[in-house]
Design a protein around this motif. Structure first.
Motif, PDB file in Angstrom:
ATOM      1  N   UNK A 179      44.493  40.979  40.436  1.00  0.00           N
ATOM      2  CA  UNK A 179      43.829  39.813  41.024  1.00  0.00           C
ATOM      3  C   UNK A 179      43.983  39.813  42.546  1.00  0.00           C
ATOM      4  N   UNK A 180      45.184  40.122  43.045  1.00  0.00           N
ATOM      5  CA  UNK A 180      45.385  40.177  44.490  1.00  0.00           C
ATOM      6  C   UNK A 180      44.463  41.200  45.134  1.00  0.00           C
ATOM      7  N   UNK A 181      44.354  42.366  44.523  1.00  0.00           N
ATOM      8  CA  UNK A 181      43.483  43.403  45.073  1.00  0.00           C
ATOM      9  C   UNK A 181      42.014  42.996  44.951  1.00  0.00           C
ATOM     10  N   UNK A 182      41.665  42.420  43.801  1.00  0.00           N
ATOM     11  CA  UNK A 182      40.270  42.052  43.564  1.00  0.00           C
ATOM     12  C   UNK A 182      39.758  40.983  44.508  1.00  0.00           C
ATOM     13  N   UNK A 183      40.646  40.063  44.915  1.00  0.00           N
ATOM     14  CA  UNK A 183      40.228  38.956  45.783  1.00  0.00           C
ATOM     15  C   UNK A 183      40.421  39.240  47.271  1.00  0.00           C
ATOM     16  N   UNK A 184      40.917  40.409  47.597  1.00  0.00           N
ATOM     17  CA  UNK A 184      41.243  40.708  49.003  1.00  0.00           C
ATOM     18  C   UNK A 184      40.026  40.606  49.925  1.00  0.00           C
ATOM     19  N   UNK A 185      38.848  40.869  49.389  1.00  0.00           N
ATOM     20  CA  UNK A 185      37.641  40.799  50.213  1.00  0.00           C
ATOM     21  C   UNK A 185      37.257  39.398  50.639  1.00  0.00           C
ATOM     22  N   UNK A 186      37.877  38.390  50.029  1.00  0.00           N
ATOM     23  CA  UNK A 186      37.553  37.002  50.377  1.00  0.00           C
ATOM     24  C   UNK A 186      38.479  36.424  51.442  1.00  0.00           C
ATOM     25  N   UNK A 187      39.539  37.136  51.787  1.00  0.00           N
ATOM     26  CA  UNK A 187      40.555  36.579  52.697  1.00  0.00           C
ATOM     27  C   UNK A 187      40.003  36.082  54.027  1.00  0.00           C
ATOM     28  N   UNK A 242      32.784  33.626  32.583  1.00  0.00           N
ATOM     29  CA  UNK A 242      33.542  32.750  31.685  1.00  0.00           C
ATOM     30  C   UNK A 242      34.858  33.378  31.234  1.00  0.00           C
ATOM     31  N   UNK A 243      35.064  34.663  31.530  1.00  0.00           N
ATOM     32  CA  UNK A 243      36.370  35.273  31.266  1.00  0.00           C
ATOM     33  C   UNK A 243      37.423  34.809  32.279  1.00  0.00           C
ATOM     34  N   UNK A 244      37.000  34.495  33.488  1.00  0.00           N
ATOM     35  CA  UNK A 244      37.953  34.293  34.579  1.00  0.00           C
ATOM     36  C   UNK A 244      38.883  33.095  34.426  1.00  0.00           C
ATOM     37  N   UNK A 245      38.471  31.995  33.752  1.00  0.00           N
ATOM     38  CA  UNK A 245      39.444  30.908  33.572  1.00  0.00           C
ATOM     39  C   UNK A 245      40.719  31.318  32.838  1.00  0.00           C
ATOM     40  N   UNK A 246      40.666  32.380  32.057  1.00  0.00           N
ATOM     41  CA  UNK A 246      41.882  32.888  31.421  1.00  0.00           C
ATOM     42  C   UNK A 246      42.902  33.325  32.482  1.00  0.00           C
ATOM     43  N   UNK A 247      42.406  33.688  33.672  1.00  0.00           N
ATOM     44  CA  UNK A 247      43.259  34.165  34.764  1.00  0.00           C
ATOM     45  C   UNK A 247      43.433  33.108  35.851  1.00  0.00           C
ATOM     46  N   UNK A 248      43.078  31.861  35.537  1.00  0.00           N
ATOM     47  CA  UNK A 248      43.019  30.820  36.567  1.00  0.00           C
ATOM     48  C   UNK A 248      44.361  30.609  37.270  1.00  0.00           C
ATOM     49  N   UNK A 249      45.460  30.644  36.542  1.00  0.00           N
ATOM     50  CA  UNK A 249      46.764  30.432  37.173  1.00  0.00           C
ATOM     51  C   UNK A 249      47.042  31.488  38.221  1.00  0.00           C
ATOM     52  N   UNK A 250      46.783  32.735  37.872  1.00  0.00           N
ATOM     53  CA  UNK A 250      47.027  33.825  38.817  1.00  0.00           C
ATOM     54  C   UNK A 250      46.058  33.753  39.989  1.00  0.00           C
ATOM     55  N   UNK A 251      44.797  33.468  39.714  1.00  0.00           N
ATOM     56  CA  UNK A 251      43.810  33.346  40.789  1.00  0.00           C
ATOM     57  C   UNK A 251      44.214  32.241  41.756  1.00  0.00           C
ATOM     58  N   UNK A 252      44.680  31.116  41.242  1.00  0.00           N
ATOM     59  CA  UNK A 252      45.093  30.006  42.095  1.00  0.00           C
ATOM     60  C   UNK A 252      46.303  30.369  42.940  1.00  0.00           C
ATOM     61  N   UNK A 253      47.219  31.139  42.383  1.00  0.00           N
ATOM     62  CA  UNK A 253      48.381  31.590  43.158  1.00  0.00           C
ATOM     63  C   UNK A 253      47.943  32.456  44.335  1.00  0.00           C
ATOM     64  N   UNK A 254      46.905  33.261  44.133  1.00  0.00           N
ATOM     65  CA  UNK A 254      46.433  34.172  45.181  1.00  0.00           C
ATOM     66  C   UNK A 254      45.615  33.427  46.232  1.00  0.00           C
ATOM     67  N   UNK A 260      45.613  30.109  46.777  1.00  0.00           N
ATOM     68  CA  UNK A 260      46.309  28.942  47.301  1.00  0.00           C
ATOM     69  C   UNK A 260      45.824  27.676  46.620  1.00  0.00           C
ATOM     70  N   UNK A 261      46.711  26.711  46.478  1.00  0.00           N
ATOM     71  CA  UNK A 261      46.396  25.483  45.764  1.00  0.00           C
ATOM     72  C   UNK A 261      45.328  24.648  46.470  1.00  0.00           C
ATOM     73  N   UNK A 262      45.108  24.906  47.769  1.00  0.00           N
ATOM     74  CA  UNK A 262      44.111  24.121  48.500  1.00  0.00           C
ATOM     75  C   UNK A 262      42.680  24.477  48.109  1.00  0.00           C
ATOM     76  N   UNK A 263      42.497  25.594  47.403  1.00  0.00           N
ATOM     77  CA  UNK A 263      41.162  26.018  46.968  1.00  0.00           C
ATOM     78  C   UNK A 263      40.904  25.486  45.558  1.00  0.00           C
TER      79      UNK A 263
END
Length: 271
Positions: free
Chosen positions: A164-172, A184-196, A198-201
């Protein structure tokens, strides 16, 4: 009114929509098809996704559903209008509900979208967002490595975190305050995505809004279920039924634990 709501997806991702339907519409019967044998759809050509979606709809129609929900963003982008022209029941996708929800949450007018290669390539979310709010700024990114993690049931692990960290790096570089989970698969990873991110997103799953749209349409057409008995749900997958059932039971939890369920492996999706 007692007919099922048919929900289809490339795999287990559409279970996020099922969960909201079961929560918001507990009297409705759900008929679910996950094309786990051919997931993911994202890297596939549009013509192939169209063919697969038609095959699944042709299978589901035999159960006389009162509505079809395409709970796959890639299939929604490619096949929604085609399926609407082929059947005589309402067909709901997940892109416009997700876009509306995101516009309702953003404060700074910049929205991020992550999805499969097919969904991002189609530009469907950007188009939907711009139609609703012409001045919104949109940044999109394909994250093809996310779906295989979910299909394997790997929601939380060091491998998931790294992917997830690598996958989202392009959005930094972008100051978006709202992120659409455009698969619709991505909510399964929502906790990890939110950690990457930040809670403000704010993370937007189209599942909530899609379930509300389903409810509105059925109410307007006077087709909401009026069961006095608990509905019997039906779950179908084209691939590994053991893993599919394990993920479904884990994700749906108490909402399905006490419900009668029929599990099937149809003979389609073998190519």
């Amino acid at each position: 009114m007692q007919q099922p709501i048919a929900i289809l997806d490339s795999g287990v991702g559409g279970l996020t929509v099922v969960k909201e339907v079961l929560r918001q519409l507990p009297m409705e019967k759900v008929l679910y098809f996950g094309d786990t044998a051919r997931a993911p759809y994202g890297p596939r050509p549009a013509e192939e996704v169209m063919r697969f979606t038609r095959e699944i709809v042709d299978y589901l129609i035999q159960y006389q559903p009162k509505m079809i929900v395409i709970a796959c963003n890639t299939a929604t982008a490619v096949a929604l209008e085609d399926i609407r022209s082929r059947v005589n029941v309402p067909v709901v996708g997940v892109i416009h509900p997700g876009a509306r929800a995101a516009l309702g949450r953003t404060q700074n007018g910049m929205i991020g979208v992550i999805g499969t290669e097919g969904t991002i390539r189609s530009g469907a979310y950007e188009l939907a967002l711009k139609q609703l709010s012409p001045h919104v700024r949109v940044v999109s990114l394909a994250c093809p490595a996310f779906v295989p993690l979910v299909e394997m049931g790997n929601f939380r692990s060091p491998e998931t975190q790294a992917t997830v960290e690598q996958g989202l790096s392009g959005l930094r570089p972008y100051p978006f305050d709202t992120l659409i989970l455009g698969c619709t698969h991505y909510p399964f990873l929502a906790e990890t995505i939110s950690e990457v991110t930040g809670q403000q997103v704010a993370l937007i799953s189209s599942a909530d809004e899609t379930a509300r749209e389903i409810s509105t349409i059925l109410h307007d057409q006077n087709k909401l279920a009026r069961n006095v008995e608990q509905p019997i749900h039906q779950f179908c997958c084209s691939g590994d039924s053991r893993l599919f059932k394990q993920i479904a039971l884990q994700w749906l939890g108490e909402q399905i634990a006490l419900s009668p369920v029929i599990w099937q492996v149809p003979r389609i999706g073998m190519t």
